[in-house]
Every structure is written in C-alpha cells, then in structure tokens.
Design an enzyme around this catalytic site. Structure first.
Site, short mmCIF file in Angstrom:
data_model
loop_
_atom_site.label_atom_id
_atom_site.label_comp_id
_atom_site.label_asym_id
_atom_site.label_seq_id
_atom_site.Cartn_x
_atom_site.Cartn_y
_atom_site.Cartn_z
N GLU A 171 0.81 -1.23 0.00
CA GLU A 171 0.00 0.00 0.00
C GLU A 171 0.84 1.27 0.00
O GLU A 171 0.59 2.18 0.79
CB GLU A 171 -0.96 -0.02 1.19
CG GLU A 171 -1.84 -1.27 1.21
CD GLU A 171 -2.80 -1.34 2.39
OE1 GLU A 171 -2.65 -0.56 3.35
OE2 GLU A 171 -3.71 -2.19 2.35
N ASN A 212 2.52 -4.73 -3.40
CA ASN A 212 1.13 -5.14 -3.20
C ASN A 212 0.26 -3.92 -2.90
O ASN A 212 0.66 -3.03 -2.15
CB ASN A 212 1.11 -6.10 -1.98
CG ASN A 212 -0.19 -6.85 -1.79
OD1 ASN A 212 -0.72 -7.43 -2.74
ND2 ASN A 212 -0.71 -6.86 -0.57
N HIS A 248 -9.85 -6.61 -2.46
CA HIS A 248 -10.94 -6.56 -1.48
C HIS A 248 -12.11 -5.91 -2.20
O HIS A 248 -12.18 -4.69 -2.32
CB HIS A 248 -10.53 -5.77 -0.25
CG HIS A 248 -9.42 -6.43 0.51
ND1 HIS A 248 -9.60 -7.63 1.18
CD2 HIS A 248 -8.12 -6.08 0.69
CE1 HIS A 248 -8.45 -7.98 1.75
NE2 HIS A 248 -7.54 -7.08 1.46
N GLU A 276 -5.32 -11.03 -1.93
CA GLU A 276 -6.16 -10.91 -0.73
C GLU A 276 -7.65 -10.87 -1.09
O GLU A 276 -8.42 -10.07 -0.54
CB GLU A 276 -5.82 -9.62 0.03
CG GLU A 276 -4.36 -9.49 0.42
CD GLU A 276 -4.05 -8.25 1.26
OE1 GLU A 276 -4.98 -7.61 1.80
OE2 GLU A 276 -2.86 -7.93 1.38
N ASP A 278 -11.42 -10.98 -1.28
CA ASP A 278 -12.69 -11.28 -0.64
C ASP A 278 -13.74 -10.39 -1.30
O ASP A 278 -13.41 -9.40 -1.93
CB ASP A 278 -12.67 -11.15 0.89
CG ASP A 278 -12.09 -9.86 1.43
OD1 ASP A 278 -12.07 -8.85 0.70
OD2 ASP A 278 -11.65 -9.85 2.61
#
Ligand code: XIL
Length: 369
Positions: A171, A212, A248, A276, A278
């Site tokens: 990030e 990432n 996400h 990651e 979801d």
C-alpha cells in the site's frame, strides 16, 4: 539436473515453492501429499485438486483458527496449496520490543505449510500500518533507515528458502497515485521503496518480491500510477518480480477490465498475483447477493487463469467465521467462500466449476522468471 530430480530435491529439503519452471510437475499434483486421510476432509474434489499447474490457490490464515480449530485446519489443508499469514508476519507482531522477536505464530504457519505441501507467501515487510510502537517518528532518518533495514533483513533471512514470495512493500500509493504520506516517505524519501526490495533480495535472492496494493485491480488511476512505478523501478534495476492485487471487492462493484489490467502489468515483465481476494456484501446477505458474489469470485479466478503471468490466487480468509470484513467495513460481511459453520457457499461452487471448465494446460507455466 533432470527436472524430476530437482523437484525431488526440493521436496526433500521441504521447499514448497510456486513452480516457475514450465516443465515442473503440476502444482495440483501434490494435493495427494496433503497428508493422510483426516476426518473432516471433504469427500469431493477440492480447489487445490483442480488448480492448473503453475498457479497456486492460497488463503490467508488466522492464527487462532490454526491453533484452536481442527475443522479449520482440515479445510485449510484440503482446499489450498498456498498460505499467507493474515497477521502473524506483520512487524508489530514479529518484534514487540527492539531486537526481541516473537516468531511462534509465523513459525506455526510455516510448519503447517510444510506438512501440507503448501507454498508460503510472506506478508508484509514494509507497511505504514502495524509498525511497532517503539519505532519513533522522532528518530533521525539514519536511525529509521537502520531499523527498517534490520527488520527486512532479519525476517527474510530467517525464512529464506521457506517463503516463496514476499509482499516487500504494501500500500505505498495513495488513491491519486502519488506515494502515500507515511513515516517511511517522510523520513527516507521515495528511495525507501527501492531500498526495501534490494535489502529483501540480498537476504533471499531466490524469493519472488512483490509490490502489493488495493484499488488497482481494474483500470483505475491508481493502477496507472502503480504500473508506472513498477516500470521505473525495473528500469533502474530494482528486483521487483511481481505485483500483488489485493482485491478486497464489493459484491456489486466488479473491477473494470481486470484481464486487460493484469495483462498490461504482465507486459511490463512482472508476475501478477491475486493476493487478498474477498467479496463483501451489504448485510443481510441474501441468496441473490451471494450469487452475485459467486460471479465475482469466478470472474477474478478466470482473469488470473487467462493471464499466464498470474502465479497465484489467494483469498483473504476462507470462512465468514473469521473474516476481517465485519470488523473493518461496517454493515458488510459474508465475504468468504465458506460460511460461519464452514459450509461451502455458492462462491466456492463457482470456483470449482470454473476450474473444471479450464482447458488442460500444455505445460506452459507462468512466463516471467
Ligand atoms: C487485515 C487483517 O485481516 C486483520 O485481521 C487485521 O486486524 C488488519 O489487517 N490489506 C492488507 C492486510 O494488506 O494486511 C489487511 O489485513 C487487510 C487489508
């Protein structure tokens, strides 16, 4: 050395890695090595059984689930051939006091992975969040640089040969595509990003090193900026091997041109990975929302499988019982592949179905590296 011998040698020393060698045996093939028949192992094909060679299917792992819940462990071992520490490898958890390390949680994950033929993805070395409290913003830049370097070097060295890839920086970009205003940027200037990659590479030259971020899955402004940053870093010889797309997502907001976006990163010469995933839904979760969610999970898997440079597909936890979403996104939940009682949801069925529809691969593994 013949490929078979290399693979055998790696297996002997317990190195479970993503196979970049197109001739390496299929990743799915080691599903049978996941351990003896354990009660609770699903009596059906699992995700890892069906995953094509060269692409890992992973999940983030929750420390409590791993140590306290046998059903959680069984499903984690049965469904996935990759694993990411959800929190255990974050700096604050690894080094509670200067020079004092708490390795147990991370070690447990590595051990579980070795026992279950899973590759470990390391998360994360340099982040603005989860910095130990003892790292003081009042320190002079040289001291900040020294502790950051020591941290990266110590952690990567400890897990050398046991972690196949690292989120070296996490990030680092703001929504507008500029470098995020963090302690690292303020004290060390933009060069900290390149430094982190060089330190990590020196500590484990074989580990695949990733940058990432979130909000970069579709063709966003932030994704444009990330691509530019990756190109610049590589042009300057910085060892950036891959880009991680956190993913996400929200059930009602599919990313724009995911495949095209992954492809343009691949063209810059890096691996790509869904790190990651979801898909949260606004509560209450209705059957219609869960169907939409399933479509989105399928879309992301399909995109990864359509891009040869995509080396792994990781979900951020596999059960709603332990997902971070309700705690961090008020009003949302039900984001995972399995429900609160570990029963598979439509999203899980959609992934299995998508995998069954894949044409057999002719040994063409991920292109870079
Ligand atoms: C989250 C974990 O899931 C939570 O358990 C923790 O409390 C906070 O961090 N992006 C990341 C992850 O890179 O490390 C975050 O994980 C989720 C967002």
């Amino acid at each position: 050395m013949p490929v078979v011998l290399i693979a055998a040698a790696l297996a002997v020393v317990g190195l479970a890695r993503v196979r970049h060698n197109p001739e390496a045996p299929p990743a799915g093939g080691d599903a049978g090595a996941a351990g003896p028949a354990v009660s609770g192992v699903p009596d059906r094909q699992t995700l890892r059984d069906l995953m094509p060679p060269g692409v890992r299917i992973g999940s983030a792992v929750d420390g409590r689930g791993l140590s306290l819940d046998p059903a959680y462990r069984t499903l984690l071992g049965a469904e996935f051939n990759g694993i990411t520490a959800e929190n255990a490898m974050k700096w604050r958890n690894l080094e509670p006091a200067p020079g004092v390390h708490a390795w147990t949680g991370a070690d447990q994950i590595i051990e579980f992975a070795q026992q279950h033929g899973q590759a470990v993805y390391g998360h994360t070395l340099v982040w603005h969040s989860d910095v130990p409290k003892w790292v003081s913003p009042d320190w002079p830049p040289e001291r900040i640089r020294a502790v950051l370097r020591e941290h990266v070097t110590t952690v990567v060295s400890r897990y050398r040969g046991r972690v196949w890839g690292w989120d070296v920086v996490n990030e680092v970009l703001d929504e507008d595509g500029t470098l995020r205003d963090t302690l690292w940027l303020r004290k060390l200037g933009p060069g900290y990003v390149a430094d982190a990659f060089r330190w990590a590479h020196a500590a484990d030259p074989a580990a695949r090193l990733f940058i990432n971020d979130y909000g970069v899955e579709g063709r966003t402004r932030k994704a444009d900026a990330l691509l530019q940053l990756v190109r610049e870093l590589r042009r300057s010889g910085v060892p950036v091997d891959g880009v991680g797309f956190q993913s996400h997502l929200r059930w009602d907001q599919p990313p724009r041109d995911l495949v095209g976006n992954l492809r343009r990163f691949a063209q810059a010469g890096v691996s790509v990975a869904v790190t990651e995933l979801d898909v949260r839904v606004a509560l209450p979760a209705t059957p219609a929302k869960l169907e939409q969610q399933a479509k989105l999970y399928r879309q992301v898997l399909r995109a990864c499988l359509a891009v040869p440079a995509c080396v792994s597909f990781t979900v951020w936890g596999f059960t709603d019982a332990r997902s971070w979403i309700p705690g961090y996104h008020r009003g949302y939940g039900a984001a995972c592949l399995f429900d609160d009682s570990l029963a598979p949801k439509p999203a899980h069925a959609a992934l299995l179905d998508e995998l069954r529809r894949q044409p057999p691969r002719s040994g063409t593994g991920p292109s870079p590296g």
